[in-house]
Design an enzyme around this catalytic site. Sequence first.
Site, short mmCIF file in Angstrom:
data_model
loop_
_atom_site.label_atom_id
_atom_site.label_comp_id
_atom_site.label_asym_id
_atom_site.label_seq_id
_atom_site.Cartn_x
_atom_site.Cartn_y
_atom_site.Cartn_z
N PHE A 165 -11.60 10.43 4.77
CA PHE A 165 -12.16 9.06 4.71
C PHE A 165 -11.40 8.11 3.77
O PHE A 165 -12.01 7.32 3.08
CB PHE A 165 -13.64 9.09 4.28
CG PHE A 165 -14.44 10.21 4.87
CD1 PHE A 165 -14.70 10.25 6.22
CD2 PHE A 165 -14.95 11.24 4.08
CE1 PHE A 165 -15.44 11.27 6.78
CE2 PHE A 165 -15.70 12.28 4.62
CZ PHE A 165 -15.94 12.29 5.99
N HIS A 166 -10.09 8.21 3.75
CA HIS A 166 -9.32 7.35 2.84
C HIS A 166 -8.32 6.44 3.56
O HIS A 166 -7.16 6.35 3.13
CB HIS A 166 -8.54 8.21 1.82
CG HIS A 166 -9.40 9.01 0.91
ND1 HIS A 166 -8.92 10.07 0.18
CD2 HIS A 166 -10.72 8.91 0.60
CE1 HIS A 166 -9.91 10.59 -0.54
NE2 HIS A 166 -11.01 9.91 -0.29
N PRO A 167 -8.69 5.74 4.65
CA PRO A 167 -7.70 4.87 5.28
C PRO A 167 -7.29 3.74 4.34
O PRO A 167 -8.13 3.12 3.69
CB PRO A 167 -8.43 4.31 6.50
CG PRO A 167 -9.87 4.42 6.18
CD PRO A 167 -10.00 5.64 5.31
#
Length: 553
Positions: free
Chosen positions: A488-490
């Site tokens: 979840f780190h775009p």
Amino acid sequence: VRPTTSEFDYVIVGAGTAGCLLANRLSAGGSASVLLLEAGRKDNYHWIHVPVGYLYCIGNPRTDWLFATEPDPGLNGRALRYPRGKVLGGCSSINGMIYMRGQSRDYDQWARLTGEDEWSWFRCLADFKAHEDHWRGLDQWHAAPGFDHSGSRSGGEWRVERQRLKWEILDAFSMAAQQAGVPPTNDFNRGSNEGVGYFEVNQRSGWRWNASKAFLRPALARADANLSVWTDARVTRLNLKRTDGALRCVGADVQTDAGIVTVRARREVVLCAGAIGTPQLLQVSGLGPGDLLRSCGIPVQQDMPGVGQNLQDHLQVRTVFKVHGTNTLNTKARSWGGKVAIALEYALRRTGPMSMAPSQLGIFTRSSFQQIEPNVQFHVQPLSLEALGEPLHGFDAITASVCNLNPTSRGSVRIRSSDAGQPPAIVPQYLSTFEDCSVAVDSIRLARRIVAQPAMARFQPEELKPGIQFQTSSDLTRLAGDISTTIFHPVGTAKMGPKEDAMAVVTPRLKVRGISGLRVADASIMPTITSGNTNSPTLMIAEKAARWIQEAD
Ligand SMILES: Cc1cc2nc3c(=O)[nH]c(=O)nc-3n(C[C@H](O)[C@H](O)[C@H](O)COP(=O)(O)OP(=O)(O)OC[C@H]3O[C@@H](n4cnc5c(N)ncnc54)[C@H](O)[C@@H]3O)c2cc1C
């Protein structure tokens, strides 16, 4: 309450991690009027605040945009759910609460790439500390509200605490990592995060501490009330005005329950809509790759090939090991008696599994001897499941997920039509480079090496995923595609860069190139992803942006 005026000094789009801090800073002092626009609702939903409620906020339309990626060849054709917070606080209201700055080399690299010394680690450290409220108090690396040795005001609103639980199996994993050569650490946030230890978390006394509680509520409580916050207010387009050939952003159209409202910004519009929302909004407003905009029937205001490109994310390779002779959450939470005991422990002491961030134990190390710096991060969890959103396994097991901190794969975010309400195509292109595949294979081997250490022996670990029968690099590359998912780190979809870089969307001071009155201040401006979780780096970015905006720099 919606004020009658629709003209403000600053209009901020998105009340997520960055937007909440920025709204606080720009409205301080009472002289400037600020409007903060948020597509989601208020953060008055109980599962946001109880840490374990993370599990119920992801995939829930109350708090999540419910995006999905395109089927990804690197993941053997799987499409992933791609959670993004849609609520006051944005992703900080649904995230894993891990407090992590990254490594000093990340910021020194940003300074080199942009030619702007303000991004060097030394300068970034000051901006991390500017809002930090660390349980350790004030020292060389950390800050807490008060005064420093020179009598200057220090610290701020962003609470960092130790976790309120321990697990026997995680202590053993930590010891095993040390036996495998990883040094212990009690602080991942001093510039080098190498080591094994328990993560620190953004919580206050066992409750989630999100950006809305930290920054928005105090700003709204100020007497001079020059900050307006509109929820259920989705920006559908930026309004641009061309005068003598020069382009200026003068405001935005906002979808509200009363229809479309046009708001005007006297000084600046600041985009804080996140790494998916920001490029999407730029593109539907005519600022993006010319061919893409034309194919969607959007008049090209300015051809900007970099908007939506350079998507980077951390892919977690989730290895799972069955264990014996100890409790994990899988069995502890299974019986009604267990559930009641867990609920009581939280109700009485705010401790135990309900206070739990999804990952507790962390390791930063090198995936192979060739690596000069720590290049992988472990998130170790005393639980296991088939996939996120599925029930826990009925037997005791742990998950050791490993991320490549500096992936070389690059993806994109591209609109599908001119309709701002239609989700964009998210194409991460995970594992699309040889380097990323090798790190994934080395990561699985490293997890196996740690689990094979004497400290884990008494729990008789059995490898469930990917499965010990698979040993060759080609098998492990294929299986990495099966067992991996986003952590979840775009970031990076409106990256900053010097003017020579045609793909840079914003200047090193975060102004959108070629347009006045418009900045981006969120995770999308990162030129390269940080070596760790991305929430606190995004706050640091917003802290700098606020200063530059106020200095009109
Ligand atoms: C499930 C999950 C777990 C994570 N775990 C961690 C962790 O443990 N530690 C960590 O450091 N990081 C973690 N992260 C990452 C971190 O939370 C994000 O990198 C960070 O919050 C990004 O901040 P942002 O301000 O760029 O975007 P966001 O926080 O996503 O904010 C964007 C805001 O803009 C709003 N918005 C978007 N489009 C529009 C529009 N058109 N009009 C109006 N509003 C709009 C959104 O609703 C949202 O509120 C996690 C993220 C997720 C999703």
